[in-house]
Write a protein that holds these residues in place. Structure first.
Motif, PDB file in Angstrom:
ATOM      1  N   ALA A 162      13.211  21.809  75.647  1.00 48.10           N
ATOM      2  CA  ALA A 162      11.783  21.900  75.328  1.00 48.10           C
ATOM      3  C   ALA A 162      11.013  22.304  76.580  1.00 48.10           C
ATOM      4  O   ALA A 162      11.260  21.772  77.663  1.00 48.10           O
ATOM      5  CB  ALA A 162      11.281  20.556  74.811  1.00 48.10           C
ATOM      6  N   CYS A 164       7.110  22.536  77.832  1.00 48.50           N
ATOM      7  CA  CYS A 164       5.859  21.982  77.324  1.00 48.50           C
ATOM      8  C   CYS A 164       4.721  22.102  78.323  1.00 48.50           C
ATOM      9  O   CYS A 164       4.885  21.799  79.505  1.00 48.50           O
ATOM     10  CB  CYS A 164       6.083  20.511  76.994  1.00 48.50           C
ATOM     11  SG  CYS A 164       4.598  19.717  76.401  1.00 48.50           S
ATOM     12  N   ILE A 190       6.258  24.070  73.461  1.00 44.32           N
ATOM     13  CA  ILE A 190       5.261  23.134  72.933  1.00 44.32           C
ATOM     14  C   ILE A 190       3.948  23.293  73.698  1.00 44.32           C
ATOM     15  O   ILE A 190       3.922  23.152  74.935  1.00 44.32           O
ATOM     16  CB  ILE A 190       5.759  21.680  73.100  1.00 44.32           C
ATOM     17  CG1 ILE A 190       7.156  21.508  72.511  1.00 44.32           C
ATOM     18  CG2 ILE A 190       4.763  20.707  72.485  1.00 44.32           C
ATOM     19  CD1 ILE A 190       7.849  20.216  72.948  1.00 44.32           C
ATOM     20  N   ALA A 191       2.872  23.573  72.965  1.00 44.33           N
ATOM     21  CA  ALA A 191       1.571  23.739  73.627  1.00 44.33           C
ATOM     22  C   ALA A 191       0.457  23.693  72.600  1.00 44.33           C
ATOM     23  O   ALA A 191       0.669  24.048  71.432  1.00 44.33           O
ATOM     24  CB  ALA A 191       1.525  25.083  74.354  1.00 44.33           C
ATOM     25  N   MET A 211       4.058  17.701  69.784  1.00 46.89           N
ATOM     26  CA  MET A 211       5.006  17.404  70.858  1.00 46.89           C
ATOM     27  C   MET A 211       6.176  16.548  70.363  1.00 46.89           C
ATOM     28  O   MET A 211       7.330  16.779  70.748  1.00 46.89           O
ATOM     29  CB  MET A 211       4.287  16.704  72.002  1.00 46.89           C
ATOM     30  CG  MET A 211       5.107  16.701  73.270  1.00 46.89           C
ATOM     31  SD  MET A 211       4.205  15.946  74.616  1.00 46.89           S
ATOM     32  CE  MET A 211       5.215  16.382  76.003  1.00 46.89           C
ATOM     33  N   GLY A 214       8.652  18.747  68.729  1.00 46.66           N
ATOM     34  CA  GLY A 214       9.294  19.649  69.685  1.00 46.66           C
ATOM     35  C   GLY A 214      10.306  18.954  70.585  1.00 46.66           C
ATOM     36  O   GLY A 214      11.281  19.556  71.031  1.00 46.66           O
ATOM     37  N   ILE A 221      13.842  18.561  79.138  1.00 46.16           N
ATOM     38  CA  ILE A 221      12.424  18.866  78.902  1.00 46.16           C
ATOM     39  C   ILE A 221      11.863  19.437  80.202  1.00 46.16           C
ATOM     40  O   ILE A 221      11.972  18.808  81.264  1.00 46.16           O
ATOM     41  CB  ILE A 221      11.635  17.588  78.527  1.00 46.16           C
ATOM     42  CG1 ILE A 221      12.235  16.917  77.292  1.00 46.16           C
ATOM     43  CG2 ILE A 221      10.154  17.919  78.305  1.00 46.16           C
ATOM     44  CD1 ILE A 221      11.673  15.515  77.023  1.00 46.16           C
ATOM     45  N   TYR A 250      -0.252  15.825  74.853  1.00 47.17           N
ATOM     46  CA  TYR A 250       0.834  16.563  75.517  1.00 47.17           C
ATOM     47  C   TYR A 250       1.313  15.949  76.836  1.00 47.17           C
ATOM     48  O   TYR A 250       2.178  16.511  77.503  1.00 47.17           O
ATOM     49  CB  TYR A 250       0.392  18.021  75.763  1.00 47.17           C
ATOM     50  CG  TYR A 250       0.123  18.727  74.462  1.00 47.17           C
ATOM     51  CD1 TYR A 250       1.164  19.219  73.684  1.00 47.17           C
ATOM     52  CD2 TYR A 250      -1.178  18.850  73.974  1.00 47.17           C
ATOM     53  CE1 TYR A 250       0.924  19.825  72.465  1.00 47.17           C
ATOM     54  CE2 TYR A 250      -1.432  19.455  72.756  1.00 47.17           C
ATOM     55  CZ  TYR A 250      -0.372  19.940  72.002  1.00 47.17           C
ATOM     56  OH  TYR A 250      -0.607  20.533  70.786  1.00 47.17           O
TER      57      TYR A 250
END
Ligand code: NCD
Length: 315
Positions: A162, A164, A190-191, A211, A214, A221, A250
């Motif tokens: 992931a 992010c 992820i955003a 999140m 994800g 991560i 996030y």
């Protein structure tokens, strides 16, 4: 000797084959060991000259390239650009070309503009290593992330990773995706919508605003910094008013890690905005956080890059 790399420049991971990436990581692994010994220096590239040209600020990357070159016996010039003829109106390109005329061997270049390293590489005698151009690419960061992940997971094959945060402005995210895709990774980006970019859907990754979804079953991560110093879609971006909501949705914490694999690792290229991308407790928890290991193996990765780019070229 023939080179393990097909190009004499390193501009992005997109242009590296899987075999080239493996050759770089394997060589870097040997340098990780050398860097742990008391005598860290070899004469492999003695007589060669590296020039660091950082048109954008840096702590880790510049120091890491500097150490890497010195540990291979090279002469290193760190050009102080704020005291250079740039202040008299000389262009960035002319600055490079003039130093190139002094018969140096490799430039390490960081620049605010996408494509700068590639443009320069078409016109210099010296090899070019891209140390970050705009939001385009940061190949040595992706390589050191890959080495860190491989050291923890045993292999890079078929991992769930992931990425992010502020991916829109992230050259680190783009270079990581190009690299990890070659090893069959399941990649989730992820955003929130304001930090997402259309580029990603086209790269064959899963884009997601949630999140917790994800992060599910992630092996690794990679958290990305909110890059306030860079424009977003050509405009300055006012993050201050979004900060609290962003952290709530996030920000990574121990609690959020529960949906990932038990042995998940957390990476961050640095610099960390403490309390924004993740909690301080997680940033400093060496059970999950491998941020300092990334910095450590980064020197070895850059040694491998210099070695494979330069050691097969005429003495
Ligand atoms: C990154 C960069 O400059 O692209 N940092 C780094 O090189 N270690 C990421 C960032 O600036 O957030």
């Amino acid at each position: 000797m023939t080179s393990a790399l097909s190009s004499r420049h390193l501009i992005d991971t997109a242009a590296l084959s899987k075999a080239e990436i493996e050759a770089l990581l394997n060589r870097a692994e040997a340098y990780v060991q050398q860097n742990l010994s008391s005598n860290k220096k070899s004469g492999l590239l003695s007589g060669r000259t590296a020039v660091n040209l950082f048109f954008e600020k840096s702590t880790r990357t510049r120091t890491s390239f500097d150490l890497a070159a010195k540990r291979l016996g090279m002469d290193v010039i760190n050009v102080p650009l704020e005291q250079s003829s740039l202040t008299k109106g000389e262009t960035d390109l002319d600055t490079v070309f003039n130093i190139d005329a002094m018969h140096v061997d490799v430039f390490v270049i960081r620049h605010i503009r996408d494509g700068f390293a590639e443009q320069v590489s078409r016109q210099t005698e010296a090899c070019i290593v891209n140390a970050g151009d705009g939001k385009h690419a940061h190949p040595t960061q992706a390589l050191l992330d890959a080495l860190t992940i491989r050291r923890h997971k045993g292999s890079l094959n078929n991992l769930t990773v992931a990425l992010c945060g502020d991916v829109s402005r992230s050259r680190v995210a783009r270079s990581n995706i190009h690299l990890l895709k070659k090893f069959g990774a399941d990649i989730r980006v992820i955003a929130p919508d304001y930090f997402m970019s259309e580029d990603y859907a086209a790269m064959g990754v899963t884009c997601c605003a949630d999140m917790d979804k994800g992060l599910r079953d992630a092996d690794a991560i990679i958290m990305l910094r909110v890059q306030n110093e860079r424009d977003l879609d050509g405009q300055p971006f006012d993050f201050i008013h979004k900060r609290d909501a962003y952290i709530a949705s996030y920000g990574l914490s121990h609690d959020r890690l529960k949906v990932a694999k038990d042995d998940v690792i957390v990476l961050h290229p640095g610099p960390v905005n403490r309390g924004v991308e993740m909690t301080d407790a997680l940033t400093d928890d060496r059970r999950y956080s491998v941020i300092r290991e990334q910095v450590g193996v980064g020197v070895a990765v850059r040694m491998a890059v210099f070695d494979l780019l330069l050691s097969s070229q005429g003495a």
